[in-house]
Design a protein around this motif. Structure first.
Motif, PDB file in Angstrom:
ATOM      1  N   GLU A 300       0.826  -1.211   0.000  1.00 39.48           N
ATOM      2  CA  GLU A 300       0.000   0.000   0.000  1.00 39.48           C
ATOM      3  C   GLU A 300       0.858   1.257   0.000  1.00 39.48           C
ATOM      4  O   GLU A 300       0.546   2.240  -0.681  1.00 39.48           O
ATOM      5  N   THR A 301       1.950   1.226   0.765  1.00 31.75           N
ATOM      6  CA  THR A 301       2.862   2.374   0.790  1.00 31.75           C
ATOM      7  C   THR A 301       3.426   2.647  -0.600  1.00 31.75           C
ATOM      8  O   THR A 301       3.468   3.793  -1.060  1.00 31.75           O
ATOM      9  N   ALA A 302       3.875   1.580  -1.277  1.00 31.01           N
ATOM     10  CA  ALA A 302       4.424   1.736  -2.625  1.00 31.01           C
ATOM     11  C   ALA A 302       3.354   2.221  -3.599  1.00 31.01           C
ATOM     12  O   ALA A 302       3.612   3.067  -4.465  1.00 31.01           O
ATOM     13  N   SER A 303       2.138   1.696  -3.461  1.00 32.20           N
ATOM     14  CA  SER A 303       1.048   2.097  -4.344  1.00 32.20           C
ATOM     15  C   SER A 303       0.732   3.583  -4.193  1.00 32.20           C
ATOM     16  O   SER A 303       0.528   4.296  -5.183  1.00 32.20           O
ATOM     17  N   LYS A 304       0.695   4.046  -2.953  1.00 32.34           N
ATOM     18  CA  LYS A 304       0.403   5.465  -2.721  1.00 32.34           C
ATOM     19  C   LYS A 304       1.514   6.351  -3.286  1.00 32.34           C
ATOM     20  O   LYS A 304       1.240   7.414  -3.850  1.00 32.34           O
ATOM     21  N   ARG A 305       2.765   5.902  -3.124  1.00 32.57           N
ATOM     22  CA  ARG A 305       3.887   6.709  -3.616  1.00 32.57           C
ATOM     23  C   ARG A 305       3.823   6.863  -5.135  1.00 32.57           C
ATOM     24  O   ARG A 305       4.107   7.941  -5.676  1.00 32.57           O
ATOM     25  N   TYR A 306       3.425   5.795  -5.825  1.00 31.55           N
ATOM     26  CA  TYR A 306       3.414   5.823  -7.285  1.00 31.55           C
ATOM     27  C   TYR A 306       2.019   6.041  -7.872  1.00 31.55           C
ATOM     28  O   TYR A 306       1.837   5.939  -9.086  1.00 31.55           O
ATOM     29  N   LYS A 307       1.042   6.270  -6.984  1.00 33.64           N
ATOM     30  CA  LYS A 307      -0.332   6.587  -7.403  1.00 33.64           C
ATOM     31  C   LYS A 307      -0.898   5.524  -8.353  1.00 33.64           C
ATOM     32  O   LYS A 307      -1.438   5.820  -9.425  1.00 33.64           O
ATOM     33  N   THR A 308      -0.763   4.260  -7.959  1.00 35.13           N
ATOM     34  CA  THR A 308      -1.292   3.175  -8.783  1.00 35.13           C
ATOM     35  C   THR A 308      -2.747   2.888  -8.439  1.00 35.13           C
ATOM     36  O   THR A 308      -3.246   3.277  -7.374  1.00 35.13           O
ATOM     37  N   GLU A 309      -3.419   2.209  -9.333  1.00 33.18           N
ATOM     38  CA  GLU A 309      -4.769   1.702  -9.063  1.00 33.18           C
ATOM     39  C   GLU A 309      -4.596   0.314  -8.451  1.00 33.18           C
ATOM     40  O   GLU A 309      -4.353  -0.660  -9.156  1.00 33.18           O
ATOM     41  N   HIS A 310      -4.720   0.249  -7.142  1.00 28.97           N
ATOM     42  CA  HIS A 310      -4.269  -0.939  -6.407  1.00 28.97           C
ATOM     43  C   HIS A 310      -5.431  -1.820  -5.958  1.00 28.97           C
ATOM     44  O   HIS A 310      -6.409  -1.343  -5.383  1.00 28.97           O
ATOM     45  N   LEU A 311      -5.299  -3.118  -6.233  1.00 32.41           N
ATOM     46  CA  LEU A 311      -6.247  -4.118  -5.752  1.00 32.41           C
ATOM     47  C   LEU A 311      -5.496  -5.133  -4.904  1.00 32.41           C
ATOM     48  O   LEU A 311      -4.406  -5.580  -5.288  1.00 32.41           O
TER      49      LEU A 311
END
Length: 601
Positions: A300-311
């Protein structure tokens, strides 16, 4: 990502109908279409998962003259550059597919086509004019290829099951099955069946049916180039090579995303994807409810940093029926527990995209496993230099003076030591233990020129990466019709890895490896994210097996101790039963998988 199948012999004795029935068995690999072609000497078949050139990329694919026909599993990332070269040489194209580029590249360069390709592949090309078949596999073994050769018959496939159906092949390879107990997988060239082999990474087979001759081509040995002048130059080269590889791996005509565990490798890949793509990256993660086996917060931390659409999904329990189904697709025992989370992760991704990038390969190419540190530490004991001690170990292995030394070579592999394997096996199986030691000792001697760290990493790249890591991902992803690409396992990245300074791989003053990759990640994340202990994609086996509160759960014991004919042939039942509670969870898992496979074989 597809499935391929072929059968050739002078005056084929099987029908096209039987061939196509076998082709259907691996139909899950190609949900977008299944086709076949027939020739005087045999058949080619293809199961298609369309990623590039959705309209005109169907296979088997003929060149413009009709001389050559190809079936191909994989992707060629430099196909556009190769296409321009081939056009300048006079070749014409009727599609925009990498398949046609590969076929024309073979027409131009023949068996040296390997040297021109950047990608992952297993392919077969039939030459109608010369009555010749050429098989090849990519140099890292990203895509699988198994084959059967007996007399003047040769057959091949992406999976074991179609060959067994086609050839009624049931002769078990006890040497390979004993090796499975040690490693948790079966090393190439063996499979669980005597007459079915795995083509080695980077290898080829060239068969002429006119006079029936077979030529085997081996992977070219890697030569170590000069190292970088300093760490700054090295870090810059790694960063450029990774970005270039990720950019090359994002060529696609379908929606795609990335696996994101929150670890160093997958986070670097996703970071580079966000830098080379305009739209947000879709990312996927799996975790377990047990806190020690859940890295979702890091993802989740990495997803937020790179603004991904995360599932993401949390797996609360695992079904043994899922494991049975997975093992059936491998066609042989396969004992990596990470196969289950990988299965669930592939399922999640396949519900949203047709292709993903993964972070596989970072450990093997940049010194990421903790086992490398333990290995170097062990070699430094008693003041003996690592190089001198490693050479002595090789001599001991070859001369058979000390079998325990081989366990030190393979110390990072959680498994059964020689004595425990001998105890639980029937006496008739003991001869295969000796053959197993000779196999690995022979490989060690051939690679004795390598320094200790290079030796350990080369072992993993040669065996563990193609026969476990990549095999696992390919099989479970194909169960869901999902293509997985591995930008860290790439020809150009490998060149940079081969030159990387040892100080940027593993440092004596650190308990962590992959120093150079962590330095790249430092640009985007704080120290506690970058330098946390390596987690790995593991599962809570102790909890599932009931080992947290005592011995192995009775239900698991009953499965392992099931007296089916194959289990009875291999194991001493009373010794096996008496040993279960003293074995590690990894070994219990291997025995459980073996029992599942034995019952369905």
């Amino acid at each position: 990502m597809c499935g391929i199948l072929g059968y050739f012999e002078p005056n084929p004795k099987i029908s096209r109908e039987r061939f196509e029935e076998a082709l259907k068995i691996q139909g899950h690999r190609g949900p977008d279409g299944t086709n076949s072609a027939s020739f005087d000497s045999g058949f080619l078949g293809h199961n298609r998962l369309a990623i590039i050139d959705l309209k005109d990329g169907d296979q088997p694919f003929y060149d413009h003259s009709g001389r050559y026909c190809i079936v191909f599993n994989g992707e060629i990332y430099n196909y556009r550059e190769l296409k321009e070269i081939l056009i300048s040489k006079g070749y014409t194209f009727k599609s925009n597919s990498d398949t046609e580029v590969l076929l024309n590249a073979f027409a131009e360069w023949g068996s040296s086509v390997h040297d021109h390709l950047r990608g992952m592949y297993a392919f077969a090309i039939w030459d109608n004019e010369l009555n010749r078949l050429f098989l090849a596999r990519d140099p890292f073994g990203i895509k699988p290829l198994v084959y059967y050769q007996s007399g003047r018959i040769i057959a091949f496939a992406s999976e074991i099951a179609p060959l067994r159906k086609l050839l009624d092949e049931n002769e078990l390879n006890y040497k390979a099955l004993i090796r499975y107990l040690r490693m948790g997988y079966i090393s190439h060239p063996e499979t669980a069946y005597t007459n079915i082999k795995k083509l080695a990474p980077g290898a080829s087979i060239d068969i002429s049916f006119s006079e029936f001759s077979i030529t085997y081509g081996e992977n070219k040995s890697r030569t170590k180039a000069r190292t970088f002048a300093n760490e700054a130059e090295n870090i810059d080269a790694v960063q450029r090579s990774l970005y270039d590889s990720v950019r090359s791996h994002t060529v696609s005509d379908v929606p795609f995303g990335a696996f994101l565990s929150g670890g160093v490798d997958s986070t670097l890949v996703v970071g580079d994807m966000t830098r080379c793509l305009e739209n947000p990256v879709q990312t996927f993660s799996i975790g377990f409810k047990e806190s020690g086996f859940n890295e979702l917060p890091y993802a989740e931390t990495a997803s937020k940093r790179y603004k991904t659409e995360h599932l993401m999904e949390v797996v609360e329990s695992s079904s043994l029926e899922d494991l049975r189904k997975i093992i059936d697709h491998f066609g042989e025992p396969f004992g990596d527990p990470a196969v289950l989370p990988t299965f669930y992760l592939a399922k999640l991704a396949a519900e949203n995209v047709k292709m993903v990038l993964s972070g596989d390969g970072g450990d093997e190419f940049f010194g990421g496993y903790g086992s490398y540190l333990r290995w170097l530490s062990w070699l430094n004991l008693n003041g003996v230099s690592p190089v001198r001690k490693s050479i002595q170990l090789i001599l001991d292995l070859v001369k058979g003076r000390d079998r325990k030394n081989l366990q030190n070579w393979l110390k990072y592999t959680p498994g059964l030591v020689y004595e425990k394997r001998r105890a639980i096996l029937n006496p008739e199986m003991h001869q295969f233990l000796e053959q197993d030691d000779e196999f690995y000792a022979g490989w060690a001697m051939k690679n004795s020129r390598l320094d200790p760290l290079g030796f350990a990493m080369e072992f993993d790249r040669h065996f563990y990466l193609p026969d476990n890591m990549l095999y696992k991902v390919d099989v479970v992803a194909m169960m869901h019709g999902l293509e997985v690409r591995t930008p860290l396992i790439d020809k150009e990245v490998a060149k940079v890895s081969g030159r990387t300074l040892s100080s940027l791989m593993v440092r004596k003053d650190s308990s962590l490896g992959k120093v150079v990759l962590r330095k790249l990640l430092e640009k985007d994340f704080p120290t506690d994210f970058v330098y946390r202990e390596k987690h790995g994609f593991s599962v809570p086996m102790k909890n599932w097996f009931g080992m947290e509160t005592g011995g192995v759960d009775q239900g698991i014991r009953d499965i392992i101790l099931d007296s089916n004919p194959l289990m009875s042939a291999l194991f001493n039942a009373s010794n096996l039963e008496g040993s279960l509670d003293s074995l590690s969870p990894d070994v219990i898992w291997r025995l459980l998988v073996f029992s599942f496979w034995a019952n369905s074989n």
